[in-house]
Write a protein that holds these residues in place. Sequence first.
Motif, PDB file in Angstrom:
ATOM      1  N   ALA A 157       0.832  -1.205   0.000  1.00  0.00           N
ATOM      2  CA  ALA A 157       0.000   0.000   0.000  1.00  0.00           C
ATOM      3  C   ALA A 157       0.864   1.250   0.000  1.00  0.00           C
ATOM      4  CB  ALA A 157      -0.919   0.003   1.219  1.00  0.00           C
ATOM      5  N   LYS A 158       2.103   1.125   0.449  1.00  0.00           N
ATOM      6  CA  LYS A 158       3.012   2.269   0.526  1.00  0.00           C
ATOM      7  C   LYS A 158       4.429   1.728   0.400  1.00  0.00           C
ATOM      8  CE  LYS A 158       4.115   6.180   3.627  1.00  0.00           C
ATOM      9  NZ  LYS A 158       5.518   5.822   3.987  1.00  0.00           N
ATOM     10  N   GLY A 159       5.299   2.516  -0.205  1.00  0.00           N
ATOM     11  CA  GLY A 159       6.689   2.100  -0.311  1.00  0.00           C
ATOM     12  C   GLY A 159       7.295   1.834   1.058  1.00  0.00           C
ATOM     13  N   GLY A 160       8.037   0.740   1.174  1.00  0.00           N
ATOM     14  CA  GLY A 160       8.708   0.438   2.426  1.00  0.00           C
ATOM     15  C   GLY A 160       7.892  -0.355   3.422  1.00  0.00           C
ATOM     16  N   CYS A 161       6.714  -0.833   3.029  1.00  0.00           N
ATOM     17  CA  CYS A 161       5.878  -1.577   3.984  1.00  0.00           C
ATOM     18  C   CYS A 161       6.199  -3.065   4.007  1.00  0.00           C
ATOM     19  CB  CYS A 161       4.395  -1.348   3.704  1.00  0.00           C
ATOM     20  SG  CYS A 161       3.809  -2.070   2.177  1.00  0.00           S
ATOM     21  N   GLY A 162       7.153  -3.506   3.190  1.00  0.00           N
ATOM     22  CA  GLY A 162       7.625  -4.880   3.279  1.00  0.00           C
ATOM     23  C   GLY A 162       6.969  -5.874   2.353  1.00  0.00           C
ATOM     24  N   ALA A 163       6.291  -5.420   1.309  1.00  0.00           N
ATOM     25  CA  ALA A 163       5.605  -6.355   0.408  1.00  0.00           C
ATOM     26  C   ALA A 163       6.589  -7.283  -0.299  1.00  0.00           C
ATOM     27  CB  ALA A 163       4.775  -5.584  -0.615  1.00  0.00           C
ATOM     28  N   SER A 164       7.740  -6.751  -0.702  1.00  0.00           N
ATOM     29  CA  SER A 164       8.727  -7.593  -1.391  1.00  0.00           C
ATOM     30  C   SER A 164       9.259  -8.681  -0.473  1.00  0.00           C
ATOM     31  CB  SER A 164       9.884  -6.731  -1.916  1.00  0.00           C
ATOM     32  OG  SER A 164       9.455  -5.918  -2.987  1.00  0.00           O
ATOM     33  N   LEU A 290      -2.576  -7.616  -0.493  1.00  0.00           N
ATOM     34  CA  LEU A 290      -2.332  -6.212  -0.181  1.00  0.00           C
ATOM     35  C   LEU A 290      -1.597  -6.133   1.152  1.00  0.00           C
ATOM     36  CD1 LEU A 290      -2.781  -3.239  -0.849  1.00  0.00           C
ATOM     37  CD2 LEU A 290      -5.100  -3.438   0.072  1.00  0.00           C
ATOM     38  N   VAL A 291      -0.352  -5.666   1.107  1.00  0.00           N
ATOM     39  CA  VAL A 291       0.500  -5.602   2.301  1.00  0.00           C
ATOM     40  C   VAL A 291       0.497  -4.175   2.833  1.00  0.00           C
ATOM     41  CG1 VAL A 291       2.803  -6.014   3.242  1.00  0.00           C
ATOM     42  CG2 VAL A 291       1.918  -7.460   1.388  1.00  0.00           C
ATOM     43  N   LEU A 296      -1.533   5.923   8.785  1.00  0.00           N
ATOM     44  CA  LEU A 296      -2.595   6.621   8.049  1.00  0.00           C
ATOM     45  C   LEU A 296      -2.369   6.585   6.542  1.00  0.00           C
ATOM     46  CD1 LEU A 296      -5.210   8.202   8.314  1.00  0.00           C
ATOM     47  CD2 LEU A 296      -3.846  10.304   8.524  1.00  0.00           C
ATOM     48  N   ALA A 297      -1.115   6.801   6.096  1.00  0.00           N
ATOM     49  CA  ALA A 297      -0.838   6.792   4.660  1.00  0.00           C
ATOM     50  C   ALA A 297      -1.133   5.413   4.060  1.00  0.00           C
ATOM     51  CB  ALA A 297       0.616   7.185   4.399  1.00  0.00           C
ATOM     52  N   ASN A 298      -0.748   4.345   4.773  1.00  0.00           N
ATOM     53  CA  ASN A 298      -1.060   2.997   4.302  1.00  0.00           C
ATOM     54  C   ASN A 298      -2.567   2.777   4.234  1.00  0.00           C
ATOM     55  OD1 ASN A 298       1.236   0.686   4.095  1.00  0.00           O
ATOM     56  ND2 ASN A 298       1.936   2.355   5.425  1.00  0.00           N
TER      57      ASN A 298
END
Length: 413
Positions: A157-164, A290-291, A296-298
């Motif tokens: 949902a946002k860069g850096g949230c660990g999806a990769s 969806l990770v 709030l941004a996420n």
Amino acid sequence: MSPADKNMPGLDLRSIPRIAVQAFCETKEVADIVEAAAADRRMVKAHTKVQTGGLAAAVDFYGTAPTPNLVIVESREGRDVILGQLDQLAENCDPGSKVIVIGHINDVILYRELTRRGVSEYMVAPITVFDLIREIGEIYYKPDAAPLGRTVAFVGAKGGCGASTLSHNVAWACAKTYNHEVVLADLDLAFGTAGLDFNLDPTQGIGDALAAPERVDDVYLDRLLAKCAENLHLLAAPATLDRPYEYDEAAFDPIIDATRTGVPIVVLDVPHLWTGWVRRVLRSVDEAVLVCAPDLANLRNAKNLADTLKQARPNDAPPRLVMNMVGVPKRPEIKPEEFAKALGLPITAQIPFDAALFGTASNNGQMIAETDPKSAVGETFRQLAQVVTGKHEIKKARRSPFAPLLARLRGAK
């Protein structure tokens, strides 16, 4: 076919895709045939294991283990016994698993009943190596056959949230838990980290496929894959900035289609972008994950993504919600249950913040379960792999007359 070709019955056989095959044989003759087929060049991509005990042993074995892509069972019993045991086997078969029955009676009524129950093929012994390879090929290559591979896309949902990181660990868990071939495709062309996470530096990858779309097929893609672990292969991103990565909306379609033709599970690491091709990939996959981190941004981005995917995929399940990096010390967070309620999605998995564990794994080029095999996080990844691949829960063991035999089989693995 020329007269010379008729003396070489294997010429018309197709190569078998990267499937997991388990055979339960009653007679040495059939076991030898399956072993010989497994050694044939057309089956080189398949992982084949031959065990004894026949159909009855398979019924008991799969009461405590996930079924592979293809189960081959032999039985010398009559019609009623075979049908009864197959009904028991069906209770434990995972969706998508195929079954070939090798019997010793030429019974039209039995064949019709097996077909009605969804058995892929009934073969009457004696059979040849080429008979078996041909039947397997027809199961996976007939015109109306569904694609072999299940596609699972992870997007943050946002860069850096660990999806990769999650996509890499789930791909590894799929390969280890189910003994299926898995391809992890890193679609973050400029900044992909899959190579780093697996301590690899591939010279080829998805960039080569995008540069030569006319060459893309399962054979060409095989040459581009880098081996990460047993059953796990990486289609790596270039991860260089020597050129811009701007592609048409359908540019990735041939790659994904060719990959899922020959591999049971395809995990897509989708970058945090919003382009035509990203939207198309997320709309077309079997499962979208969806990770999100609990801020709030996420929440805002996740809400937009979830609503968009629900609208674009009206006949599919909504995206899976995974809450990541939960419990960062001293950081104000949105409670996961409130986050989920705002999205109208249940939480599929929740990953706690653990800087030491994830940092160590990243620096060592390892997955979480390799760094700490007893970690609860590693078990969460295994359970998430089970959910996104549509697998059944592994059932608790039960005693049966075949228990001693099965104990020996498992000990021989």
